[in-house]
Design an enzyme around this catalytic site. Structure first.
Site, PDB file in Angstrom:
ATOM      1  N   LYS A 293      30.384  11.407  -5.381  1.00 15.12           N
ATOM      2  CA  LYS A 293      30.987  12.703  -5.111  1.00 15.12           C
ATOM      3  C   LYS A 293      31.382  12.762  -3.631  1.00 15.12           C
ATOM      4  O   LYS A 293      30.596  12.398  -2.760  1.00 15.12           O
ATOM      5  CB  LYS A 293      29.980  13.807  -5.434  1.00 15.12           C
ATOM      6  CG  LYS A 293      30.567  15.157  -5.730  1.00 15.12           C
ATOM      7  CD  LYS A 293      29.506  16.048  -6.363  1.00 15.12           C
ATOM      8  CE  LYS A 293      30.083  17.370  -6.815  1.00 15.12           C
ATOM      9  NZ  LYS A 293      29.089  18.166  -7.555  1.00 15.12           N
ATOM     10  N   GLU A 379      22.063  26.784 -20.560  1.00 16.22           N
ATOM     11  CA  GLU A 379      21.677  28.189 -20.499  1.00 16.22           C
ATOM     12  C   GLU A 379      20.924  28.652 -21.741  1.00 16.22           C
ATOM     13  O   GLU A 379      20.013  29.485 -21.655  1.00 16.22           O
ATOM     14  CB  GLU A 379      22.922  29.065 -20.296  1.00 16.22           C
ATOM     15  CG  GLU A 379      23.578  28.916 -18.931  1.00 16.22           C
ATOM     16  CD  GLU A 379      24.522  27.729 -18.848  1.00 16.22           C
ATOM     17  OE1 GLU A 379      25.051  27.463 -17.758  1.00 16.22           O
ATOM     18  OE2 GLU A 379      24.738  27.062 -19.896  1.00 16.22           O
ATOM     19  N   ARG A 407      26.689  32.137 -22.883  1.00 14.34           N
ATOM     20  CA  ARG A 407      26.196  30.945 -23.564  1.00 14.34           C
ATOM     21  C   ARG A 407      24.746  31.098 -24.020  1.00 14.34           C
ATOM     22  O   ARG A 407      24.306  30.390 -24.909  1.00 14.34           O
ATOM     23  CB  ARG A 407      26.332  29.742 -22.629  1.00 14.34           C
ATOM     24  CG  ARG A 407      27.777  29.483 -22.212  1.00 14.34           C
ATOM     25  CD  ARG A 407      27.848  28.584 -20.981  1.00 14.34           C
ATOM     26  NE  ARG A 407      27.398  27.252 -21.250  1.00 14.34           N
ATOM     27  CZ  ARG A 407      28.194  26.228 -21.546  1.00 14.34           C
ATOM     28  NH1 ARG A 407      29.489  26.420 -21.622  1.00 14.34           N
ATOM     29  NH2 ARG A 407      27.705  25.035 -21.758  1.00 14.34           N
TER      30      ARG A 407
END
Length: 675
Positions: A293, A379, A407
């Site tokens: 990243k 979640e 969610r």
């Protein structure tokens, strides 16, 4: 002309030399740093997928072959390679979206920026191609940044793997991080796979003749009597053992899916070879690419917290923020207060879904590392686990972005509320969030939460009320509690002129009564949370037109406080101002409670329309939908004067003269009352 300027579509990549491709990758990184530092956006993730995205577009033929991005914040390179190189207004109103957008390009497919759903899309797309005879089309998924920590992804993998002829290529962008370092057993498994593997092994294993030979030998041995069966089992076990020594891909091939890698995701040739092998195989394949990243940009790599996952406006050379505002954010207020509460109460635990820093649980984790749980992008699991923790004697505080509550809604309803579990949900970025667009606006929670039995919902208006309501929430042990607040600066405190017996704050009383002593006041403005500034502005504007008002903040909007209903009966009209969708929102709930109590005062719900709102700043989006003080005041004045539905109750006959001259000029006397 630069190489990037010569690329107007994926087809232009085919004719580039290796030297030009190397130059193109460098130009893309320079472009991203220059432009994203000026507008803000997801910088680190895109710097990490430059070669990966280039390889996908060189090996596959988009849009004939469908390219799906999970979450979508890794799609900036894809945008550049598909002809969208004007990044001057990225994530700004009228400019490029920060995620894929079908309106922008035929190369974009999935606009939703909720993680872990891309593989279900791929399952559906590839089934559609297979069932309609489009056998020459591939479906490619670029998934990473922790999205494989979401259970939904594995439900899809289980289905994709069941069909060995499905032309699905899943490219796992493994940078070891979601927002911060990825957590969980799957992340550990990927880490174990990060060892060098000869490309020749993958090339052999993805040759259909290899599979056909194995199948022929298997059938021959299995039908050769007991000796053949025994020999088959021995050879099969040896094959599996050798594969796990050379390529420890067990979790993938146990599901029946071919695994290639790991491959260096920044080695364009290596990635192209792996993708070509996967394409030629003609069945479902996982290509495991190791990336970094923020690759190629030192400030991002050095930023340990999130490697510039998402940045505001920064100096492109140093990576430092150029923002000068020192205003305190809503998240910072929660961060400090939950840490204090955790110091005081050993039963309070924090739960986050791969968003430790964005939701403000890092300070609590630093002080109490064993009492903060990061479940990854899961979640549903987070909320159900919280119900179990409450049963075990703890008080969980689940901190999520408001948009991601969607969610975990079933778990909130059936696991938390049904069992009367003392669980607190803290919803950050509620209401209109701005530049991240439709998928990230937290505008659905107020309507969703209406139907949860026994739920207590608070909407703080400023820092003192957030602190106060958070402490009240964690004191509830037999029902779910929810605190929701917007993105950005918390602003200056909004003091109350009075607190009523049930906790409702009166923020202002503007103007006189509507006539003789005891007569109704004109407008009751019910301000939900951070809409207090706008509500007070509306009251000032109404007063300038001779219309009286009372502005209240219920603090806890669910259950509806009794004093709000009593006040509604004492006014000619009620206006509820909220930053959620009007349909089924707080205004609708107050209307129902009023009718149940026999109060027929007219009520106007002021909120967001039930439609997906394009990106822009918060103020731009609110203005676009008419949620401004000027518009609300105009509409309310029209209701008071009887020229717009809902019509306010009429004033008593002897009091009609209090209407301003301007009102008499523009309309007749108010119409008969209509509730």
């Amino acid at each position: 002309m630069s190489v990037l300027e010569r690329v107007s579509g994926p087809e232009d990549l085919a004719g580039l030399t290796r030297a030009e491709l190397t130059e193109l990758a460098a130009e893309i990184r320079d472009f991203l740093v220059t432009h994203v530092s000026a507008t803000g956006g997801h910088l680190g993730p895109n710097l990490g997928v430059v070669e990966l995205t280039m390889a996908v577009h060189r090996v596959f033929d988009s849009p004939k072959d469908s390219v799906v991005f999970d979450t979508g914040h890794q799609s900036y390179v894809h945008k550049l390679l598909t002809g969208r190189q004007d990044f001057r207004t990225l994530r700004q109103e009228g400019g490029l979206a920060g995620y894929p957008d079908r309106a922008e390009s035929v190369h974009d497919i999935v606009e939703s920026s909720h993680a872990s759903s891309s593989l279900s899309w791929a399952d559906g797309i590839s089934r559609g191609y297979a069932m309609t005879g489009q056998s020459d089309r591939h479906t490619v998924v670029l998934v990473g940044d922790g999205a494989l920590t979401g259970g939904m992804a594995w439900e899809a993998v289980n289905n994709i793997a069941s069909d060995r002829d499905r032309k699905v290529v899943i490219v796992v962008n493994d940078n070891g991080r979601s927002y911060a370092p990825t957590v969980g057993g799957f992340a550990n498994h990927l880490a174990e796979l990060q060892a060098s593997v000869q490309q020749g092994v993958d090339a052999v294993r993805t040759d259909r003749r290899y599979e056909q030979t194995l199948e022929s030998v298997k059938n021959l041995l299995k039908h050769s009597g007991p000796v053949g069966e025994m020999l088959y089992r021995g050879l099969h076990g040896m094959k599996q053992g050798l594969k796990d020594v050379v390529v420890p891909q067990g979790i993938f091939e146990d599901l029946g899916m071919k695994y290639l890698g790991p491959v260096d995701g920044h080695d364009l040739e290596a990635v192209e070879q792996a993708l070509s092998n996967a394409k030629n195989y003609g069945g479902p394949v996982i290509v495991h690419a190791i990336t970094e990243k923020g690759h190629g940009y030192a400030p991002a790599i050095a930023h340990e917290d999130d490697q510039f996952h998402a940045v505001g406006v920064i100096d492109p050379v140093t990576g430092r923020s150029t923002a000068t505002s020192s205003e305190r954010s809503w998240t910072a207020v929660f961060r400090d207060e939950i840490a204090r509460i955790a110091d005081e109460r050993e039963d309070v635990v924090g739960i986050t879904g791969a968003m430790l820093i964005p939701v403000g649980l890092q300070k609590m984790q630093a002080a109490h590392p064993d009492r903060v749980v990061d479940v990854g992008i899961a979640e549903q699991h987070a909320v159900a686990m919280a119900a179990g923790m409450a049963y075990g004697g703890l008080h969980p505080v689940v901190a999520l972005y408001a948009t991601f509550l969607n969610r975990g809604f079933d778990q909130l309803l059936m696991d938390v509320a049904l069992h009367r579990a003392g669980v607190t949900l803290v919803l950050d970025r509620a209401g209109v969030t701005g530049p991240d667009g439709p998928s990230h606006h937290g505008m659905w929670d107020l309507a969703l939460l209406q139907i949860v039995p026994g739920l207590h919902l608070a909407a703080p208006r400023d820092e003192p009320t957030l602190v106060e309501e958070l402490r009240e929430a964690v004191a509830v042990g037999d029902a779910p509690t929810v605190i929701r607040y917007p993105k950005g600066s918390v602003g200056t405190p909004v003091p109350a002129v009075e607190r009523l017996g049930d906790g409702v704050d009166v923020l202002a009383r503007r103007g006189g009564e509507s006539g003789t002593e005891g007569a109704r006041r004109d407008v009751l403005i019910v301000s939900v949370g951070a809409m207090s500034g706008l509500s007070l502005d509306v009251a000032d504007r109404l007063e300038a037109h001779g219309v009286s008002s009372t502005v209240v903040d219920p603090r806890w909007v669910l259950p509806v406080p009794g004093s709000v209903i009593e006040l509604a009966a004492q006014h000619r009209i009620v206006v509820v101002v909220e930053d959620g969708v009007r349909a089924g929102g707080i205004g609708s709930r107050i209307r129902q409670e009023m009718r149940a109590a026999g109060v027929d005062t007219a009520l106007n719900e002021v909120g967001l329309p039930t439609r997906f709102l394009a990106h822009g700043s918060r103020s731009q989006v609110l203005e676009r939908v008419g949620l401004t003080a000027q518009r609300v005041a105009q509409d309310t004045l029209a209701s008071v004067l009887g020229t717009r539905v809902p019509y306010a109750r009429p004033v008593e006959a002897e009091d009609t003269e209090v209407l301003p001259d301007t009102a008499r000029d523009s309309t007749s006397l108010p119409r008969p009352g209509r509730g």
